[in-house]
Structure formats: structure tokens, C-alpha cells
Scaffold this active site. Structure first.
Site, PDB file in Angstrom:
ATOM      1  N   ARG A 130       0.831  -1.199   0.000  1.00  0.00           N
ATOM      2  CA  ARG A 130       0.000   0.000   0.000  1.00  0.00           C
ATOM      3  C   ARG A 130       0.866   1.248   0.000  1.00  0.00           C
ATOM      4  NH1 ARG A 130      -4.051   1.992   4.392  1.00  0.00           N
ATOM      5  NH2 ARG A 130      -2.526   1.002   5.754  1.00  0.00           N
ATOM      6  N   SER A 194       6.311  -5.034   8.164  1.00  0.00           N
ATOM      7  CA  SER A 194       5.818  -5.967   9.179  1.00  0.00           C
ATOM      8  C   SER A 194       6.493  -7.330   9.100  1.00  0.00           C
ATOM      9  CB  SER A 194       4.296  -6.100   9.062  1.00  0.00           C
ATOM     10  OG  SER A 194       3.684  -4.855   9.249  1.00  0.00           O
ATOM     11  N   ASP A 247       3.560  -2.167  13.202  1.00  0.00           N
ATOM     12  CA  ASP A 247       2.157  -1.757  13.296  1.00  0.00           C
ATOM     13  C   ASP A 247       1.772  -1.289  14.696  1.00  0.00           C
ATOM     14  OD1 ASP A 247       2.441  -4.286  14.351  1.00  0.00           O
ATOM     15  OD2 ASP A 247       0.748  -5.177  13.303  1.00  0.00           O
TER      16      ASP A 247
END
Length: 521
Positions: A130, A194, A247
Site C-alpha cells: 500500500r 511488518s 504496526d
């Protein structure tokens, strides 16, 4: 007279027949009652177990579920143990062997809602990549545009440089579409990566291992920020990666932009982790400067709490079985008692235990011998089923019936549904209490009068009672002088990364502000 005699005869005949019928019915009732009483004497337990509209009142079911219940004394003991493990992780003398690692993230500044500027964020954590352009407008206002790009399988397992070139190409396409390419403005990038990393600075982290289906060569033990920046520079893109986060930190930062009292970030989803703001004088492993602000966000990696056996006092046989059948036996013990990846499996194991003890699905046992059904297979009871079941109220159990049919249970009774809902509630309540105890340690440690906890993750978002159960437990564990609040985070991996990037290089943000004002004129 003949008519009267005939009438009397007929009446006597009817009376005799009625009397005989009554005697027959009475005899049948007596024999039936005797047979029923004999059955109850012969099998008293089975008879009694067929009538428990309130499963929590059934001693044998509660005996099975008692192992899930955690007392207030045990919660206080768990809090004490966690704080000991935290101190071990923060000490340079014990950090290497510590279970809860307490990694400094090098993120020291916290947003307060006044930040202004355009910042890019990249989010790589799976097969989707993203790219976001985030416009910080002050007064806690944000405007956002984004695009999701697919990572082809060939790129996921190919050469590492090819992966980062693909990311740079996606960034180039996005910036071109948004008309911010080659504008003379260098845009700061916050990168949410991540995967397991050893962070060496705010914009420096070495990959320790690939997960989630990635296996790109030439990346493990390399600085992933440098690899990304090299690919960006190769494409001559006017952007610089100034921060890499996970995150959990993103969750804290995204909430802090709207609520400056945010001091903790918590993930309750497939996995669980927490981070919080710690004073530098308590971080013995800190290798940076001691300039203001004298604080740093600590990435706890608290899912590993208990890997050294210190949570054995509350572990059940179901926890042990979940651990042994997992991909990482003996690891992430705390996470396996809380998170979404394992909660449904704990429920499934308890259901099987009650079934084997003939405490559940009575009268249908012969029809549940199909071992191909989800009930008999690991992972067959999804954690989303726990949330679905607990939504049910009243006596219809429409959600629970649908879930049981999905796992192979046909025509479940009211009692079956009531028991399964009770199991789900006990498992999720235990998870909420453990998460609450962990948060209570952090809130008491920080000690400020008002503390907000930013929370994200599918378990917290979608479970109907998880937040409520956590708050009720926290109220008994947190110092009475402290006010706390749990707030659902909004896109921590995107907005949170942008916040870190904005604060990481103020000059870049100022350039973005100038550009933003110019483009609007």
C-alpha cells in the site's frame, strides 16, 4: 318400560368400559413412571445432564471450564511477573537472555495534532503493498489518498533487489498519478515493514527472517531501509525514507495525532503486541543521545511473555495442546492465550472434551462420527465464530446454530447452543483479562493522571464484548488516581507511519508545507 331397561343396560355397559379404560391408563402411567424412575436410578448423571438451560450452573461443565478462570490474586501475580520480565529486557546485563525483549524503536517525538504537511507512507506486510499520500492539516485533521498494489508470487520469492525495485516502481506510479513526482520537493516516507527486524536506528533496520510467504534472496541481515532507498534513488524519485516502524508503534502514533494523551499502542488481532512511551533513564539498552525529549517508544514484543514457563500457573491442557500443534512450540505463550490466531482452536478443543465426556450434543453422538468435519480438524473453529456466537442474545441462537452447522453439527439443541456460547464467553473473557493485566502494568508504570491506549486488530474491532471485559478488569487493577481510555486506532500502519516520518525530519515536512501551499494557490 322396555325402553327404560335398555337404556339402563346401555349406561351400565358404558360405565364398565370407561372404568376399564381408566384402570388401563392408570396402570400404564404407573408402569411408565416406574420405568422412568428405574432409568434415572441406573443413569442418574446422564438424565440430569439433559436439563441445563444455564450451563454455568452445571457442576460437571463448570469443572471443565474452571481451569480458564483467573482470580484477582493471579492477575496481580501475572502483573508482577510481567514487570520483572520488562525490567530484564531493558537492562543491558539481562537483555540478551530476556524473554520480553523491550526493543527501543528510536521513535521519541509524539504528534500532538498541530503537525502540517504532506507525507508518504508505505505499508508492506503481505501480498499487498500500500502506498499512501497523507496530508496533515493541523487541528488533528487528515486527508488521505492511497492505492494498493499486488506483489506477484515471483517477486515474493525472487531476488531481493527485484522486490525493492518493484516497490519503487509502485511508488513512482502513485506519485505520478498524484502529480507530486519531480516537483523539486523531497517527500518524507514512513515505512511500515511488518517482518522481524533488528532496529539500529529510526531509519535503519536489518531483516532477521522472512515470514508470510516471502523468501527473497539477499535481504536477510541487510538494512531494508537502505535497500528501499537505493531502489528509490535508482528511479530518481523525489522521496526519502526517514523512518521504519511496526504496526504497534503506528497504532500509538495514529491515535496520538487526535489525542496527545496517547501513551500506549496495543495490537489485538491475529497476534498481539504492545508498545509504550518509556523514560530514557529506565532504558539501559539505549544507544542514542539523551537530548530532549528524554523518552522513547519501546516495542515490547510481549507475545513471548511466558516462554520461560512463568505463566504455567494459569496454563490449561488446552493451551498446551494448542502450543504443541503450532508452528512454533514453546514460543509466544502469552500470545497463544490471547490472540485471534489461537482463540478459536481453544474453543474447539474444549467442545471436543465435553463431547467425549458426554456433556455436549447428547442424543446426537452417533451422527457426529465424521472426522472429516471441521469440528475434528485443527483450525476448524475460526476465531470469528467466537465473536459470531457471542453476539447471540435471547433463546433463538440463530448465529450459534449456523456456526455449529458450519462445523458439522446438525440440528443442535437449545442446550447445545447455550453451552457453546458459554464456552466462547469464558475463553474470550480470559483473553480480555490477560490483555487487561498487561495494560494495567504499563498504565501504572507510566503513572500520568490521564492515559489513552490506542488499540487496533480484528479481535478488538469485531468481538462484541472484548473492550467491555478489558475495561471492567482494568478498573480493578489500575491505580485509582489514573484515568484511562481505550480508543480504536484508525489505520496505524498508514497514518501512524506518516506521523513518524513527519516528526523524524522537520525540514522535510516544512518543504512539504511550502509545496502544499504553493499547489493550492
Amino acid at each position: 318400560m322396555p325402553f327404560n331397561f335398555a337404556q339402563i343396560f346401555q349406561d351400565d355397559l358404558i360405565t364398565s368400559m370407561v372404568r376399564k379404560t381408566a384402570y388401563g391408563l392408570a396402570t400404564t402411567c404407573v408402569l411408565g413412571a416406574a420405568a422412568y424412575a428405574g432409568y434415572c436410578v441406573a443413569a442418574p448423571e446422564k438424565h440430569q445432564l439433559r436439563h441445563y438451560r444455564h450451563p454455568e450452573l452445571n457442576d460437571q461443565i463448570e469443572k471443565v471450564l474452571d481451569s480458564l478462570k483467573i482470580t484477582d490474586d493471579q492477575l496481580e501475580q501475572i502483573m508482577h511477573l510481567l514487570e520483572e520480565e520488562m525490567n530484564a529486557g531493558l537492562s543491558p546485563l539481562t537483555h540478551h537472555q530476556a524473554i520480553v525483549k523491550m526493543f527501543p524503536t528510536y521513535v521519541r517525538n509524539i504528534p500532538n495534532g498541530t503537525e502540517i504537511g504532506q507525507v508518504l507512507a508505505l505499508d508492506l506486510g503481505g501480498t499487498n503493498f500500500r502506498v499512501l499520500l497523507i496530508d496533515l492539516r493541523g487541528n488533528s485533521r487528515i486527508e488521505l489518498t492511497s492505492k494498493i498494489f499486488l506483489i506477484p508470487q515471483s517477486v515474493m520469492i525472487g531476488d531481493g533487489k527485484r522486490l525493492f525495485r518493484h516497490l519503487a516502481e509502485c511508488l513512482h506510479e502513485f506519485m505520478q498519478k498524484e502529480r507530486i513526482l519531480n516537483t523539486g520537493v523531497c517527500y518524507p516516507i514512513g515505512f511500515t515493514f511488518s517482518f522481524p527486524c533488528q532496529q539500529e536506528g529510526l531509519a535503519s533496520a536489518r531483516l532477521t527472517a522472512w515470514t508470510k510467504g516471502f523468501d527473497c534472496s539477499g535481504v536477510v541481515n541487510e538494512d531494508v531501509v537502505k535497500l528501499l532507498q537505493d531502489a528509490i534513488d535508482e528511479k530518481r524519485i523525489n522521496a526519502k525514507c526517514v523512518a521504519l516502524i511496526n504496526d504497534t508503534v503506528g497504532t500509538l502514533m495514529a491515535c496520538a495525532y487526535k489525542d496527545p494523551s496517547t501513551a500506549i499502542g496495543l495490537i489485538l488481532g491475529t497476534g498481539t503486541n504492545a508498545c509504550y512511551i518509556e523514560n530514557l533513564d529506565k532504558v539501559g539498552t539505549w544507544k542514542g543521545d539523551y537530548n530532549e525529549p528524554k523518552q522513547v517508544i519501546i516495542n515490547m514484543e510481549w507475545g513471548a511473555f511466558g516462554d520461560n514457563g512463568r505463566l504455567n500457573l494459569i496454563r490449561t491442557k488446552y493451551d498446551e495442546e494448542v502450543d504443541l500443534s503450532s508452528m512454533n512450540p514453546g514460543k509466544q505463550i502469552f500470545e497463544k492465550m490471547i490472540s485471534g490466531m489461537y482463540m478459536g482452536e481453544i474453543v474447539r478443543l474444549i467442545i471436543l472434551d465435553l463431547l467425549q465426556q458426554e456433556l455436549l450434543f447428547l442424543g446426537h453422538r452417533d451422527t457426529y462420527g465424521d472426522y472429516k468435519t471441521p469440528l475434528y480438524n485443527r483450525g476448524g473453529f475460526y476465531t470469528k465464530f467466537v465473536s459470531t456466537v457471542e453476539i447471540d442474545e435471547g433463546i433463538q441462537f440463530s448465529n450459534t446454530r449456523r456456526v455449529l452447522e458450519d462445523i458439522g453439527i446438525r440440528n443442535p439443541t437449545y442446550d447445545d447452543c447455550a453451552i457453546v456460547r458459554h464456552i466462547c464467553r469464558q475463553v474470550s473473557k480470559r483473553a480480555a483479562k490477560l490483555a487487561a493485566a498487561g495494560l494495567a502494568v504499563l498504565i501504572n508504570r507510566i503513572g500520568k493522571s490521564n492515559i489513552t491506549v490506542g488499540v487496533d486488530g480484528s479481535l478488538y474491532r469485531y468481538h462484541p464484548r472484548f473492550k467491555h471485559n478489558m475495561e471492567r478488569c482494568m478498573e480493578t487493577l489500575i491505580n485509582k488516581s489514573i484515568q484511562f481510555k481505550l480508543t480504536l486506532s484508525d489505520d496505524g500502519s498508514g497514518k501512524g507511519a506518516a506521523m513518524v516520518a513527519c516528526l523524524a525530519d522537520d525540514s522535510l515536512c516544512k518543504k512539504s508545507v511550502v509545496h502544499n501551499e504553493t499547489t493550492r494557490d
